[in-house]
Design an enzyme around this catalytic site. Structure first.
Site, PDB file in Angstrom:
ATOM      1  N   LYS A   1       0.827  -1.212   0.000  1.00 41.67           N
ATOM      2  CA  LYS A   1       0.000   0.000   0.000  1.00 41.67           C
ATOM      3  C   LYS A   1       0.861   1.262   0.000  1.00 41.67           C
ATOM      4  O   LYS A   1       0.656   2.168  -0.790  1.00 41.67           O
ATOM      5  CB  LYS A   1      -0.934   0.011   1.229  1.00 41.67           C
ATOM      6  CG  LYS A   1      -1.968  -1.092   1.228  1.00 41.67           C
ATOM      7  CD  LYS A   1      -2.915  -0.987   2.407  1.00 41.67           C
ATOM      8  CE  LYS A   1      -2.226  -1.145   3.750  1.00 41.67           C
ATOM      9  NZ  LYS A   1      -1.540  -2.430   3.939  1.00 41.67           N
ATOM     10  N   THR A   2       1.803   1.277   0.925  1.00 41.08           N
ATOM     11  CA  THR A   2       2.647   2.462   1.011  1.00 41.08           C
ATOM     12  C   THR A   2       3.508   2.596  -0.251  1.00 41.08           C
ATOM     13  O   THR A   2       3.722   3.690  -0.771  1.00 41.08           O
ATOM     14  CB  THR A   2       3.527   2.388   2.274  1.00 41.08           C
ATOM     15  OG1 THR A   2       2.674   2.217   3.408  1.00 41.08           O
ATOM     16  CG2 THR A   2       4.342   3.650   2.455  1.00 41.08           C
TER      17      THR A   2
ATOM     18  N   ASP B   1      -2.080   7.750   3.643  1.00 36.29           N
ATOM     19  CA  ASP B   1      -1.679   6.409   4.075  1.00 36.29           C
ATOM     20  C   ASP B   1      -2.357   6.094   5.414  1.00 36.29           C
ATOM     21  O   ASP B   1      -2.762   7.000   6.142  1.00 36.29           O
ATOM     22  CB  ASP B   1      -0.149   6.344   4.226  1.00 36.29           C
ATOM     23  CG  ASP B   1       0.370   4.904   4.169  1.00 36.29           C
ATOM     24  OD1 ASP B   1      -0.445   3.964   4.052  1.00 36.29           O
ATOM     25  OD2 ASP B   1       1.605   4.717   4.243  1.00 36.29           O
ATOM     26  N   GLU B   2      -2.493   4.813   5.750  1.00 34.70           N
ATOM     27  CA  GLU B   2      -3.065   4.373   7.029  1.00 34.70           C
ATOM     28  C   GLU B   2      -4.439   5.011   7.261  1.00 34.70           C
ATOM     29  O   GLU B   2      -4.750   5.483   8.363  1.00 34.70           O
ATOM     30  CB  GLU B   2      -2.130   4.744   8.194  1.00 34.70           C
ATOM     31  CG  GLU B   2      -0.692   4.295   8.021  1.00 34.70           C
ATOM     32  CD  GLU B   2      -0.470   2.830   8.381  1.00 34.70           C
ATOM     33  OE1 GLU B   2      -1.446   2.151   8.752  1.00 34.70           O
ATOM     34  OE2 GLU B   2       0.684   2.374   8.265  1.00 34.70           O
TER      35      GLU B   2
ATOM     36  N   GLN C   1      -5.793  -3.358  10.536  1.00 29.52           N
ATOM     37  CA  GLN C   1      -4.729  -2.681  11.264  1.00 29.52           C
ATOM     38  C   GLN C   1      -5.210  -1.396  11.918  1.00 29.52           C
ATOM     39  O   GLN C   1      -4.428  -0.498  12.213  1.00 29.52           O
ATOM     40  CB  GLN C   1      -3.556  -2.379  10.334  1.00 29.52           C
ATOM     41  CG  GLN C   1      -2.875  -3.632   9.817  1.00 29.52           C
ATOM     42  CD  GLN C   1      -1.660  -3.296   8.984  1.00 29.52           C
ATOM     43  OE1 GLN C   1      -0.652  -2.834   9.483  1.00 29.52           O
ATOM     44  NE2 GLN C   1      -1.767  -3.507   7.691  1.00 29.52           N
TER      45      GLN C   1
ATOM     46  N   ARG D   1       5.021  -7.077  11.156  1.00 30.01           N
ATOM     47  CA  ARG D   1       6.199  -6.216  10.963  1.00 30.01           C
ATOM     48  C   ARG D   1       7.410  -7.040  10.580  1.00 30.01           C
ATOM     49  O   ARG D   1       8.400  -6.527  10.075  1.00 30.01           O
ATOM     50  CB  ARG D   1       6.550  -5.425  12.243  1.00 30.01           C
ATOM     51  CG  ARG D   1       5.524  -4.439  12.762  1.00 30.01           C
ATOM     52  CD  ARG D   1       4.997  -3.521  11.711  1.00 30.01           C
ATOM     53  NE  ARG D   1       3.761  -4.033  11.137  1.00 30.01           N
ATOM     54  CZ  ARG D   1       3.253  -3.624   9.984  1.00 30.01           C
ATOM     55  NH1 ARG D   1       3.858  -2.722   9.270  1.00 30.01           N
ATOM     56  NH2 ARG D   1       2.130  -4.138   9.507  1.00 30.01           N
TER      57      ARG D   1
HETATM   58  P1  ATP Z   1       1.507  -2.103   5.978  1.00 27.23           P
HETATM   59  O1  ATP Z   1       0.080  -2.556   5.927  1.00 27.23           O
HETATM   60  O2  ATP Z   1       2.277  -2.812   7.021  1.00 27.23           O
HETATM   61  O3  ATP Z   1       1.613  -0.615   6.025  1.00 27.23           O
HETATM   62  P2  ATP Z   1       1.965  -1.969   3.142  1.00 27.23           P
HETATM   63  O4  ATP Z   1       0.769  -2.588   2.509  1.00 27.23           O
HETATM   64  O5  ATP Z   1       2.033  -0.510   3.179  1.00 27.23           O
HETATM   65  O6  ATP Z   1       2.161  -2.592   4.603  1.00 27.23           O
HETATM   66  P3  ATP Z   1       4.566  -1.839   1.972  1.00 27.23           P
HETATM   67  O7  ATP Z   1       5.277  -1.389   3.178  1.00 27.23           O
HETATM   68  O8  ATP Z   1       4.287  -0.847   0.908  1.00 27.23           O
HETATM   69  O9  ATP Z   1       3.218  -2.580   2.409  1.00 27.23           O
HETATM   70  O10 ATP Z   1       5.307  -3.061   1.315  1.00 27.23           O
HETATM   71  C1  ATP Z   1       5.786  -4.144   2.105  1.00 27.23           C
HETATM   72  C2  ATP Z   1       7.104  -4.641   1.575  1.00 27.23           C
HETATM   73  O11 ATP Z   1       6.901  -5.329   0.335  1.00 27.23           O
HETATM   74  C3  ATP Z   1       8.066  -3.525   1.284  1.00 27.23           C
HETATM   75  O12 ATP Z   1       9.364  -3.953   1.607  1.00 27.23           O
HETATM   76  C4  ATP Z   1       7.909  -3.339  -0.219  1.00 27.23           C
HETATM   77  O13 ATP Z   1       9.056  -2.757  -0.789  1.00 27.23           O
HETATM   78  C5  ATP Z   1       7.669  -4.740  -0.699  1.00 27.23           C
HETATM   79  N1  ATP Z   1       6.884  -4.793  -1.951  1.00 27.23           N
HETATM   80  C6  ATP Z   1       5.635  -4.352  -2.135  1.00 27.23           C
HETATM   81  N2  ATP Z   1       5.219  -4.573  -3.402  1.00 27.23           N
HETATM   82  C7  ATP Z   1       6.252  -5.164  -4.037  1.00 27.23           C
HETATM   83  C8  ATP Z   1       6.452  -5.650  -5.382  1.00 27.23           C
HETATM   84  N3  ATP Z   1       5.506  -5.553  -6.315  1.00 27.23           N
HETATM   85  N4  ATP Z   1       7.637  -6.205  -5.658  1.00 27.23           N
HETATM   86  C9  ATP Z   1       8.593  -6.322  -4.717  1.00 27.23           C
HETATM   87  N5  ATP Z   1       8.469  -5.884  -3.455  1.00 27.23           N
HETATM   88  C10 ATP Z   1       7.312  -5.315  -3.110  1.00 27.23           C
HETATM   89 MG    MG Z   2       2.109   0.870   4.759  1.00 33.33          MG
END
Ligand code: ATP
Ligand code: MG
Length: 731
Positions: free
Chosen positions: A35-36, A220-221, A251, A610
């Site tokens: 997402k981020t 975000d969030e 979350q 995490r």
């Molecule tokens: P959270 O819910 O904990 O905030 P999130 O959904 O925001 O998580 P991110 O932090 O954006 O998730 O991504 C999680 C990890 O996966 C990061 O290290 C990110 O770089 C990696 N990642 C996400 N998408 C890809 C992708 N398409 N290819 C490779 N790595 C990825």
């Molecule tokens: Mg995130």
């Protein structure tokens, strides 16, 4: 321009979100699904593919740390700096608006931020002056009430009430509190958002300006926005601006502070044309960790429901450690971090997460003992530490003598003979004259309202502040800070205390000078023309707003400690979840209701997710917290995880020690100390010829270096070197 590299490292649904032309967009997805990453890539995409100016972008995240990280990630994607783009927290961005439009917001130009500790003190003062019974209506409860109303966007004047005692009392306090804040030019955290929202509603031309400017809003969030934050977004986005929100209902962990998961559903109601994108692949964790997280969160009833999978490795099992007590737990964790570091990893890739701030103390002690660098986020923030708050209070008085909270804090720190009776007189005068404490001090001195000793002490304080002001006037910010900490007597005050803690306090004070030195104006460039004296005010604001990451040098490789709440959005190779005990986690305050318990479970889900590679869980059989020793039961969350994913590490409850009593330690032929091995266990009662009887709490080291910690019945806890202590086993 070639923009393909921005989409390259994304999967299909992620790409769809990044390049989506919809005006309103909701990305709803589980932990670690990117997402981020999508949010960051979208900003880059907008700028490169759609030629959007950085000035037209506003991105909101949850912490200052996350905001800084987001900015630097976008910058490295684009290979250019992002001058003019607003990236920050709701509070930070709103605060920025208020500084720029203080007049329209009905604020004093030099308004300052009241943090929650100061807020509580102020409410206590108000309650005293309103003769409110502290036992019946504790100030904490009033504070909670006021903040909750503000989070809902409600002022005292527009709260419906039914003449019941509770609401009447709370409203009285709220009203008096609003008045006091207005009089003193203070705004609390909730007020920052409320004011900024009102600023827009009351000043359509200002709103129009920002609506015109921020054509692209990214959040975000989103699951943790509260009513006022959501209202703020809705007003700014209006009908035509683009807005992308990303979030995960699993979350949502700030319900206790007014965050509303319902905002996710509400978003669909308010913007029926909004497109929803779902991401289902987790890229963060091993399948073992992800499976555990999925299983845990499945116990919650109220969920929007999502699937989350990974094609990553199975990875290591999750380790579970049953500790004898909190010290044993800390010792275990620190030993694992040392192993981790010694096998070539970075400490900063590891994090220790805990439910309650108070847990950090023990962990910090254990880390200090082995001299392992650590950094704490959230909670015990640098700017919240006692000594720092004192120093800041002196600085605040330089900016504004009428800052009652600051005056209360330092008028007798270091002690200068202004006792509580003198202070009471001063407070009464302030109340009667409806003036600030500073003015009341002056009046007391001028009109001889105090006995001569007290009057002299108060006069000395007034002069001290005036002198500090004069000396600091022309100084640069860091020199001001340096001058204050020495000439206020704070440094000497702590030096005199002696001991490890006092030394840390002195170091923190010195660190404040460094923080002031590093305080740069980059963040303020476009909107404010800072005069030199308002730089100090801006610094004080930042101190109040900042998550406190200035405490250790960012370049140090340090293990990270934080509460589960502050860990949101972050990721680490190695994660420890400490204190998984009923009553602590789930927390006893929340486990009584289903919604409270589900929020605790979401928090545990956040914690587990995490971890990228390896997760340790631990709990203690007994724990001393807030001065009380309690026997603990393991958290129900442990039982909710699949057994086959868990590797239980048995408590190593015995320690090798040289025998004591009649056996003498002798020199062997080679001159080494001979150490006859016997064992005794943690929790065992022992006797010492000087300290009396006690219980073995902890141990470390081996052979002749082995040390034990014994909690003696009369003299308390002591570390003893086993080979010299001559402990006797009892019972
Ligand atoms: P959270 O819910 O904990 O905030 P999130 O959904 O925001 O998580 P991110 O932090 O954006 O998730 O991504 C999680 C990890 O996966 C990061 O290290 C990110 O770089 C990696 N990642 C996400 N998408 C890809 C992708 N398409 N290819 C490779 N790595 C990825
Ligand atoms: Mg995130």
């Amino acid at each position: 321009m070639d923009v393909s590299h921005i989409l390259e490292s994304l999967n299909e649904p992620q790409r769809n979100a990044v390049a989506n032309p919809s005006q309103k967009l909701l990305v709803l997805a589980g932990a670690g699904s990117g997402k981020t990453r999508v949010l960051v890539h979208r900003v880059a995409w907008l700028m490169q593919a759609e030629q959007v100016s950085p000035f037209a972008v506003l991105a909101v995240t949850f912490t200052n740390k996350a905001a800084r990280e987001m900015r630097s990630r976008i910058e490295s994607l684009l290979g250019q700096s992002l001058h003019g783009m607003w990236v920050g927290t709701f509070h930070g961005l709103s605060h920025r608006l208020l500084r720029a439009h203080w007049r329209e917001a009905g604020l004093a130009e030099d308004f300052h931020i009241l943090d929650s500790d100061d807020q509580l003190r102020l409410i206590k003062r108000i309650n005293r002056s309103l003769h409110i019974d502290e036992d019946k209506w504790p100030a904490k409860q009033c504070q909670w009430y006021i903040n909750a109303q503000k989070d809902e966007g409600l002022r005292a004047g527009n709260i419906e009430h039914f003449d019941d005692d509770y609401t009447k009392t709370m409203l009285n306090v709220y009203l008096a509190y609003e008045e006091a804040c207005n009089r003193g030019g203070m705004i609390d955290f909730g007020e920052i958002l409320l004011r900024a929202h009102e600023l827009w509603l009351k000043n359509p031309q200002i709103l129009a300006h920002y609506q015109n400017r921020f054509q692209h809003i990214l959040v975000d969030e989103f699951q943790d926005t509260n009513a006022i934050q959501y209202a703020w977004l809705r007003v700014l986005a209006g009908k035509t601006n683009q807005m992308m929100v990303v979030g995960d209902d699993d979350q949502s962990i700030y319900g206790w502070r007014g965050a509303k998961i319902e905002n996710i559903q509400q978003f669909n109601v308010d913007f029926p044309d909004a497109e929803i994108v779902r991401l289902e692949q987790n890229y963060r964790s091993t399948s073992t960790i992800l499976q555990a997280a999925n299983k845990l969160i499945a116990n919650n009833q109220s969920r929007l429901g999502k699937t989350l999978w990974t094609d990553g490795d199975k990875g290591e099992q999750i380790s579970l450690y049953e500790a004898f007590n909190e010290q044993d737990e800390a010792r275990f964790i620190v030993a694992r971090v040392e192993d981790w570091f010694n096998s070539g990893n970075r400490r900063s890739d590891a994090a220790i997460l805990y439910r309650s701030n108070a847990q950090s103390r023990e962990l910090e002690d254990a880390l200090l003992r082995v001299a392992m660098p650590y950094r704490i986020y959230g909670g015990h923030r640098f700017y919240e530490r006692l000594e720092i708050r004192n120093a800041l209070s002196y600085l605040r008085l330089l900016v504004n003598r009428d800052d009652d909270t600051a005056l209360e804090r330092v008028v007798n720190v270091p002690a200068r003979g202004i006792g509580s009776r003198t202070l009471d007189t001063i407070r009464n005068v302030a109340r009667a004259q409806n003036c600030s404490l500073w003015r009341a001090c002056t009046k007391c001195v001028n009109e001889s309202l105090l006995n001569s000793r007290a009057a002299n002490a108060v006069l000395a304080f007034l002069q001290l502040i005036d002198n500090l002001q004069e000396a600091c006037d022309e100084l640069e910010l860091h020199a001001k800070a340096e001058h204050i900490i020495t000439h206020s007597g704070l440094i000497q005050h702590h030096e005199k205390e002696g001991g490890e803690k006092a030394r840390a306090r002195v170091e923190n004070l010195e660190e404040l000078v460094t923080a002031a030195r590093n305080f740069d104006r980059v963040d303020f460039d476009e909107d404010f023309d800072l005069k030199s004296n308002t730089l100090l005010a801006a610094f004080l604001d930042q101190a109040a707003l900042d998550a406190g990451d200035t405490q250790a040098d960012e370049s140090d490789d340090a293990i990270q400690l934080m509460t589960l709440h502050s860990a949101k959005g972050l990721e680490f190779q190695l994660v420890f979840l400490a204190g998984l005990e009923e009553g602590l986690f789930p927390h006893k305050m929340s486990m009584g209701t289903i919604s409270g318990l589900e929020e605790e479970r979401r928090l545990c889900y956040v914690g587990i997710t995490r971890a990228k590679k390896k997760l340790y869980l631990s709990y203690a059989e007994s724990r001393r917290l807030h001065g009380e020793v309690k026997l603990c039961r393991p958290s129900r969350f442990i039982g909710e995880l699949p057994k086959e994913l868990i590797d239980e590490i048995r408590l190593k409850s015995t320690v090798s020690r040289p025998s004591f009593g009649s056996t003498r330690i002798g020199k062997g032929l080679n001159g080494n100390v001979e150490v006859p091995q016997t064992e005794f266990s943690l929790g065992q009662r022992v006797g010492h010829n000087k300290f009396g009887e006690g219980v073995v709490l902890n141990y470390e080291g081996q052979g002749p270096n082995a040390r034990v910690q014994v909690n003696f019945d009369t003299v308390g806890s002591k570390w003893l070197v086993l080979s010299y202590a001559k402990l006797e086993v009892l019972g």
